[in-house]
Design an enzyme around this catalytic site. Structure first.
Site, mmCIF file in Angstrom:
data_model
loop_
_atom_site.group_PDB
_atom_site.id
_atom_site.type_symbol
_atom_site.label_atom_id
_atom_site.label_comp_id
_atom_site.label_asym_id
_atom_site.label_seq_id
_atom_site.Cartn_x
_atom_site.Cartn_y
_atom_site.Cartn_z
ATOM 1 N N ARG A 11 0.844 -1.195 0.000
ATOM 2 C CA ARG A 11 0.000 0.000 0.000
ATOM 3 C C ARG A 11 0.879 1.245 0.000
ATOM 4 O O ARG A 11 1.896 1.279 0.719
ATOM 5 C CB ARG A 11 -0.887 0.010 1.257
ATOM 6 C CG ARG A 11 -2.015 -0.992 1.253
ATOM 7 C CD ARG A 11 -2.536 -1.177 2.669
ATOM 8 N NE ARG A 11 -3.744 -1.973 2.751
ATOM 9 C CZ ARG A 11 -3.791 -3.302 2.691
ATOM 10 N NH1 ARG A 11 -2.688 -3.992 2.523
ATOM 11 N NH2 ARG A 11 -4.949 -3.925 2.800
ATOM 12 N N HIS B 60 -0.188 3.207 4.770
ATOM 13 C CA HIS B 60 -0.757 2.139 5.614
ATOM 14 C C HIS B 60 -0.257 0.760 5.168
ATOM 15 O O HIS B 60 -0.997 -0.228 5.211
ATOM 16 C CB HIS B 60 -2.289 2.168 5.584
ATOM 17 C CG HIS B 60 -2.882 3.409 6.177
ATOM 18 N ND1 HIS B 60 -3.304 3.489 7.481
ATOM 19 C CD2 HIS B 60 -3.121 4.634 5.641
ATOM 20 C CE1 HIS B 60 -3.792 4.708 7.719
ATOM 21 N NE2 HIS B 60 -3.684 5.419 6.628
ATOM 22 N N ARG C 236 -8.691 -4.057 9.985
ATOM 23 C CA ARG C 236 -7.242 -3.956 9.779
ATOM 24 C C ARG C 236 -6.720 -2.671 10.422
ATOM 25 O O ARG C 236 -7.266 -1.597 10.199
ATOM 26 C CB ARG C 236 -6.907 -3.964 8.285
ATOM 27 C CG ARG C 236 -5.411 -3.942 7.977
ATOM 28 C CD ARG C 236 -5.153 -4.055 6.482
ATOM 29 N NE ARG C 236 -3.742 -4.119 6.153
ATOM 30 C CZ ARG C 236 -2.959 -3.055 5.952
ATOM 31 N NH1 ARG C 236 -3.451 -1.842 6.054
ATOM 32 N NH2 ARG C 236 -1.681 -3.215 5.652
ATOM 33 N N ASN D 141 -9.131 6.236 11.385
ATOM 34 C CA ASN D 141 -7.833 6.316 12.057
ATOM 35 C C ASN D 141 -8.046 6.330 13.564
ATOM 36 O O ASN D 141 -9.179 6.452 14.034
ATOM 37 C CB ASN D 141 -7.115 7.613 11.661
ATOM 38 C CG ASN D 141 -6.405 7.509 10.311
ATOM 39 O OD1 ASN D 141 -6.171 6.414 9.802
ATOM 40 N ND2 ASN D 141 -6.067 8.646 9.752
ATOM 41 N N PHE E 223 -3.129 15.535 -0.451
ATOM 42 C CA PHE E 223 -2.680 14.265 0.140
ATOM 43 C C PHE E 223 -1.331 13.780 -0.413
ATOM 44 O O PHE E 223 -0.441 13.421 0.364
ATOM 45 C CB PHE E 223 -3.765 13.199 -0.030
ATOM 46 C CG PHE E 223 -3.533 11.951 0.779
ATOM 47 C CD1 PHE E 223 -3.508 11.995 2.171
ATOM 48 C CD2 PHE E 223 -3.328 10.719 0.161
ATOM 49 C CE1 PHE E 223 -3.296 10.843 2.915
ATOM 50 C CE2 PHE E 223 -3.120 9.564 0.907
ATOM 51 C CZ PHE E 223 -3.111 9.625 2.285
ATOM 52 N N ARG F 103 -11.147 10.765 -1.268
ATOM 53 C CA ARG F 103 -10.896 9.381 -0.864
ATOM 54 C C ARG F 103 -11.785 8.429 -1.661
ATOM 55 O O ARG F 103 -11.371 7.324 -1.994
ATOM 56 C CB ARG F 103 -11.151 9.206 0.643
ATOM 57 C CG ARG F 103 -10.206 10.016 1.517
ATOM 58 C CD ARG F 103 -10.498 9.794 2.993
ATOM 59 N NE ARG F 103 -10.062 8.495 3.440
ATOM 60 C CZ ARG F 103 -10.502 7.889 4.547
ATOM 61 N NH1 ARG F 103 -11.402 8.481 5.302
ATOM 62 N NH2 ARG F 103 -10.049 6.710 4.883
ATOM 63 N N TYR G 92 -9.514 5.122 -3.145
ATOM 64 C CA TYR G 92 -9.458 3.753 -2.626
ATOM 65 C C TYR G 92 -9.781 2.727 -3.704
ATOM 66 O O TYR G 92 -9.155 1.675 -3.783
ATOM 67 C CB TYR G 92 -10.373 3.589 -1.400
ATOM 68 C CG TYR G 92 -9.797 4.324 -0.201
ATOM 69 C CD1 TYR G 92 -9.793 5.706 -0.163
ATOM 70 C CD2 TYR G 92 -9.204 3.650 0.852
ATOM 71 C CE1 TYR G 92 -9.235 6.402 0.892
ATOM 72 C CE2 TYR G 92 -8.642 4.331 1.914
ATOM 73 C CZ TYR G 92 -8.663 5.708 1.929
ATOM 74 O OH TYR G 92 -8.097 6.396 2.965
ATOM 75 N N ARG H 192 -2.626 -2.175 -6.778
ATOM 76 C CA ARG H 192 -2.146 -3.064 -5.715
ATOM 77 C C ARG H 192 -2.522 -4.513 -5.990
ATOM 78 O O ARG H 192 -1.726 -5.430 -5.841
ATOM 79 C CB ARG H 192 -2.808 -2.625 -4.406
ATOM 80 C CG ARG H 192 -1.964 -2.709 -3.190
ATOM 81 C CD ARG H 192 -2.577 -1.919 -2.083
ATOM 82 N NE ARG H 192 -3.897 -2.373 -1.689
ATOM 83 C CZ ARG H 192 -4.154 -3.491 -1.022
ATOM 84 N NH1 ARG H 192 -3.177 -4.316 -0.706
ATOM 85 N NH2 ARG H 192 -5.390 -3.794 -0.678
HETATM 86 FE FE1 HDE Z 1 -6.364 6.823 3.373
HETATM 87 N N1 HDE Z 1 -5.621 5.736 1.832
HETATM 88 N N2 HDE Z 1 -6.351 8.484 2.228
HETATM 89 N N3 HDE Z 1 -6.960 7.976 4.958
HETATM 90 N N4 HDE Z 1 -6.351 5.236 4.538
HETATM 91 C C1 HDE Z 1 -5.332 4.430 1.853
HETATM 92 O O1 HDE Z 1 -5.991 2.873 0.214
HETATM 93 C C2 HDE Z 1 -6.228 8.489 0.900
HETATM 94 C C3 HDE Z 1 -7.226 9.319 4.936
HETATM 95 C C4 HDE Z 1 -6.843 5.137 5.802
HETATM 96 O O2 HDE Z 1 -6.018 -1.148 6.183
HETATM 97 C C5 HDE Z 1 -5.032 3.867 0.501
HETATM 98 O O3 HDE Z 1 -6.185 0.616 0.120
HETATM 99 C C6 HDE Z 1 -6.427 9.816 0.398
HETATM 100 C C7 HDE Z 1 -7.969 9.716 6.095
HETATM 101 C C8 HDE Z 1 -6.666 3.798 6.291
HETATM 102 O O4 HDE Z 1 -6.111 -1.318 4.006
HETATM 103 C C9 HDE Z 1 -5.234 5.080 -0.428
HETATM 104 C C10 HDE Z 1 -6.655 10.613 1.486
HETATM 105 C C11 HDE Z 1 -8.114 8.568 6.823
HETATM 106 C C12 HDE Z 1 -6.062 3.099 5.257
HETATM 107 C C13 HDE Z 1 -5.604 6.167 0.551
HETATM 108 C C14 HDE Z 1 -6.618 9.764 2.629
HETATM 109 C C15 HDE Z 1 -7.486 7.499 6.096
HETATM 110 C C16 HDE Z 1 -5.888 4.018 4.173
HETATM 111 C C17 HDE Z 1 -3.733 3.125 0.403
HETATM 112 C C18 HDE Z 1 -6.868 12.103 1.527
HETATM 113 C C19 HDE Z 1 -8.800 8.405 8.176
HETATM 114 C C20 HDE Z 1 -5.619 1.650 5.293
HETATM 115 C C21 HDE Z 1 -4.078 1.659 0.316
HETATM 116 C C22 HDE Z 1 -8.092 12.509 1.006
HETATM 117 C C23 HDE Z 1 -10.189 8.743 8.163
HETATM 118 C C24 HDE Z 1 -6.732 0.735 4.933
HETATM 119 C C25 HDE Z 1 -5.507 1.620 0.226
HETATM 120 C C26 HDE Z 1 -6.254 -0.700 5.057
HETATM 121 C C27 HDE Z 1 -5.364 3.661 2.937
HETATM 122 C C28 HDE Z 1 -5.913 7.399 0.133
HETATM 123 C C29 HDE Z 1 -6.781 10.260 3.942
HETATM 124 C C30 HDE Z 1 -7.442 6.163 6.599
HETATM 125 C C31 HDE Z 1 -4.081 5.442 -1.314
HETATM 126 C C32 HDE Z 1 -6.370 10.233 -1.048
HETATM 127 C C33 HDE Z 1 -8.501 11.116 6.405
HETATM 128 C C34 HDE Z 1 -7.062 3.270 7.657
HETATM 129 O O5 HDE Z 1 -6.280 4.874 -1.307
#
Ligand code: HDE
Length: 710
Positions: free
Chosen positions: A90, A93, A130, A166, A179, A376, A380, A387
């Site tokens: 990833r 994360h 996760r 988070n 981001f 987001r 995702y 991936r």
């Molecule tokens: Fe993520 N984030 N994120 N994030 N995020 C990913 O998706 C992203 C954000 C969070 O256990 C990616 O499958 C952008 C906030 C978790 O598999 C990706 C933005 C929060 C996980 C991605 C954010 C998160 C990810 C990388 C800004 C808390 C792990 C792999 C808008 C609310 C999930 C994947 C797991 C993972 C993008 C911001 C939480 C790249 C563009 C805010 C827990 O898609």
């Protein structure tokens, strides 16, 4: 090919009595290699295409010493598959740990939503959760200072619903377009490939210093929230506002909170640093063993519900992910419980291949207009393609819904559904019975009115970057404030460019003058302090929110914690027995650490088995420790640096320490001074004092005597 020289079966080849499986037999080959050959009835080793394999140890050669032949398709298949075992980790994360479990609803939200997962009380919805660190690569250490991911996939009857949250309720940025910059800044610096899993470097603080909207998150990031004791002891947050939609089509905003039943707990920074060396897998091991041992971690799901009108009265914009809604403003309503009760059977198949998607919604829940969330919703889905390599990633068992799913999407890489239909479209007269849309059960977006000129603009209601940052700092207890100061001093001391420190100090002063001054003092900062831009709204004083502190939430408890006892030969058996009993009575686990793995002989002649050898189990692994040593045992320990550090670290990490009188010289050598956390263990019953004291947490009052508090 193996000759028929047979050898005695080894322990592993003993008959499996449970299944009455015949034992594989060991056969020595011509070159002395050991083959394990299937017994009659045992499954055969085959290629991926089902061809039984006769020899899994030798490739096909032209003679025993000859070159390997290209013809060897069995060798080629095995190596080919191995070569492609890794998939891209990833982008954020990457390092994760996960478990299966269920979510049970205890309080219906039927007035607010039609989502069955939130209305059917008593229903257990399967989940896969996760946890992760954000910045480090897959092989980084667990207790890095970092935000933790807390992602829950609910396999509901109406499709998969993912809360991809988070352990911190706010985020660094307000718009998804920022981001990639944030992540590029925090990851290893590209011209050198380090530092790994750390924010303590120039590019991160350079970017932060230029990004006032990040200040609230920075306060959380520098707090003990980012060094949790284990994922079992941390909160989780959906972060954004979402909408709940009821049967009448009315919308209510909602924020989701996970609260650990075991209370929150963090480690101290020096402990985190040492833990990463002692056991880089500390968090994954903790989750795995607690589930394996039947101590199933649990969290309550709480919701904050509020209307559009209530939102309009907040002194911040709830669509801005850098803001919280204090629980004192909108209280939490507990509606259910998440329990994790099963470890993954295969970490790659499940933990690695699980694909959380913020856009995985169910009817009755909808998005708010938070611009971060909208970004987001694209990211995702998109990231899974690079991936997991296929648009069919939803067919991987861990990602597939557990309810029926069907549509007219077809083919693509790794298609595993037979889809044996002539018609792959709608509408159709040939096949009018295929899957069709439903106007009653289908997902409907809330018809929010949007008619505004297009513009690349940030809402003025997002403009207050300092008030909640200050509110968070002011809401912490004294030791927690001290830790934020210490973390900022540590992080900024790793920054090489003075202008970055000077600019950061300007932001800190804006948050709180004493915070800025304390960090400057800790750094010994002699240069200027660059004031934060004055055209950003000044901060206001918000009411403190005690819920934002970790310390003091929930009743004192040792449940789920680990007691480590360093025991020597000749130690008092009654004290050992008393401690084992007291630890269990308090709901904790106890581990016996001995100078040698073979264990020790106690004063009554009984033997005590060791769980760990001393140098392999430093005191950082335990929440509370005891030294139960005889005089001779203590003398021997005094010659062991590992023993002195064992006690010294426990003291420096503000832990409660129990000890026998004979162990006193070791405590003296470790610089232990008597205080409320140093408990004498003269007889079996004293152990209850130790566990009661430890249940209240660390001895914070000791901190100024073990490090400089700026
Ligand atoms: Fe993520 N984030 N994120 N994030 N995020 C990913 O998706 C992203 C954000 C969070 O256990 C990616 O499958 C952008 C906030 C978790 O598999 C990706 C933005 C929060 C996980 C991605 C954010 C998160 C990810 C990388 C800004 C808390 C792990 C792999 C808008 C609310 C999930 C994947 C797991 C993972 C993008 C911001 C939480 C790249 C563009 C805010 C827990 O898609």
């Amino acid at each position: 090919m193996a000759s028929s020289k047979k050898t005695a079966p080894r322990a592993a080849a003993k008959p499996n009595t449970k299944t009455a499986m015949p034992a594989a037999e060991f056969v020595v080959g011509d070159g002395g290699e050991l083959h394990q050959v299937a017994a009659p009835g045992q499954p055969l080793l085959t290629t991926n295409h089902g061809l039984p394999i006769s020899d899994d140890h030798n490739s096909l050669k032209a003679g025993p010493r000859g070159p390997v032949l290209l013809e060897d398709f069995i060798l080629r298949e095995k190596i080919f598959h191995f070569d492609h075992e890794r998939i891209p980790e990833r982008v954020v994360h990457a390092r994760g740990l996960a478990a299966h479990g269920y979510f049970e609803l205890t309080d219906s939200l039927a007035d607010f939503t039609t989502a069955k997962v939130l209305t059917e009380v008593g229903e257990r919805t399967p989940v896969f959760t996760r946890f992760s660190t954000v910045a480090g690569n897959k092989g980084s250490a667990d207790v890095a200072r970092d935000v933790r991911g807390f992602a829950v996939k609910f396999y509901t009857k109406q499709g998969n619903w993912d809360i991809v949250g988070n352990n911190i309720p706010v985020f660094f940025i307000q718009d998804a377009i920022k981001f990639p910059d944030l992540i590029h800044a925090v990851k290893e610096e590209p011209d050198r490939g380090f530092p790994q899993a750390q924010s303590a470097h120039d590019t991160f603080w350079d970017w932060i210093a230029c990004t006032p909207e990040a200040m609230h998150m920075v306060m959380w990031q520098m707090s003990d929230r980012t060094i949790p004791r284990s994922v079992r002891f941390m909160q989780g947050f959906g972060v954004h506002s979402f909408r709940l939609i009821n049967a009448e089509g009315q919308s209510t905003f909602v924020k989701f909170h996970w609260t650990p039943v075991l209370n929150m707990q963090s480690v101290v920074w020096d402990e985190a640093v040492k833990l990463n060396g002692a056991d880089p897998d500390y968090h994954r091991r903790d989750l795995y063993t607690s589930i394996r041992d039947g101590e199933h971690p649990a969290w309550e799901l709480g919701v904050q519900l509020f209307t559009e009108d209530e939102a309009a009265a907040f002194d911040f914009d709830h669509l801005d992910s850098t803001k919280i809604i204090p629980e004192e403003v909108v209280p939490l309503r507990t509606i259910g419980r998440l329990v994790l009760d099963r470890n993954p059977a295969n970490v790659f198949a499940e933990t690695e291949q699980v694909a959380y998607c913020t856009q995985n919604m169910v009817p009755g829940i909808d998005f708010s207009d938070d611009p971060l969330l909208h970004g987001r919703n694209f990211s995702y889905l998109d990231t899974q393609l690079s991936r997991l390599g296929s648009t069919n990633f939803h067919q991987i068992p861990i990602n597939a819904p557990k309810c029926p799913f069907a549509n007219m999407q077809r083919d693509g890489h790794m298609q595993t559904h037979p889809q044996a239909t002539r018609v792959a479209y709608t509408p159709s007269l040939i096949d009018p019975s295929g899957p069709r849309e439903s106007h009653t059960e289908g997902f409907r977006s809330f018809p929010a009115a949007v008619e505004k000129p297009k513009a690349r603009v940030r809402s003025a209601t997002f403009g207050d970057h300092y008030s909640q940052a200050r509110q968070f700092f002011m809401s912490q207890t004294e030791p927690e404030q001290d830790h934020i100061v210490a973390a900022l001093v540590f992080e900024l001391s790793k920054v090489e460019l003075p202008i970055i420190r000077s600019t950061m100090l300007g932001h800190l002063v804006r948050i709180d003058v004493s915070l800025g001054e304390r960090v400057a003092a800790g750094l010994g900062h002699r240069g200027e302090i660059v004031p934060a831009p004055t055209d950003i709204p000044a901060r206001t004083d918000l009411a403190v929110s005690p819920k934002l502190s970790i310390i003091g939430q929930g009743p004192p408890t040792l449940v789920g914690r680990l007691v480590g006892a360093l025991v020597t030969d000749g130690a008092d058996s009654k004290v050992v027995g008393g401690l084992i009993k007291a630890a269990k009575a308090a709901g904790a686990s106890i581990k016996i650490v001995c100078p040698r793995l073979g264990g020790v002989v106690l004063d009554d002649g009984s033997t005590l088995a060791a769980d760990f050898q001393m140098a392999g189990a430093p005191s950082v692994l335990f929440d509370t420790v005891a030294v139960i040593a005889s005089e001779a045992g203590t003398t021997a320990l005094l010659g062991e640096a590992a023993a002195v550090s064992w006690v010294h670290d426990a003291f420096a990490h503000l832990k409660v320490i129990g000890h026998t009188a004979a162990a006193q010289p070791l405590l003296d050598a470790a610089g232990v001074e008597p205080d409320a956390g140093i408990v004498a263990l003269a007889k079996g019953g004293d152990a209850a004092t130790l566990t009661d004291t430890a249940a209240a947490g660390r001895i914070w009052a000791r901190e100024p005597s073990v490090r400089t508090v700026y």
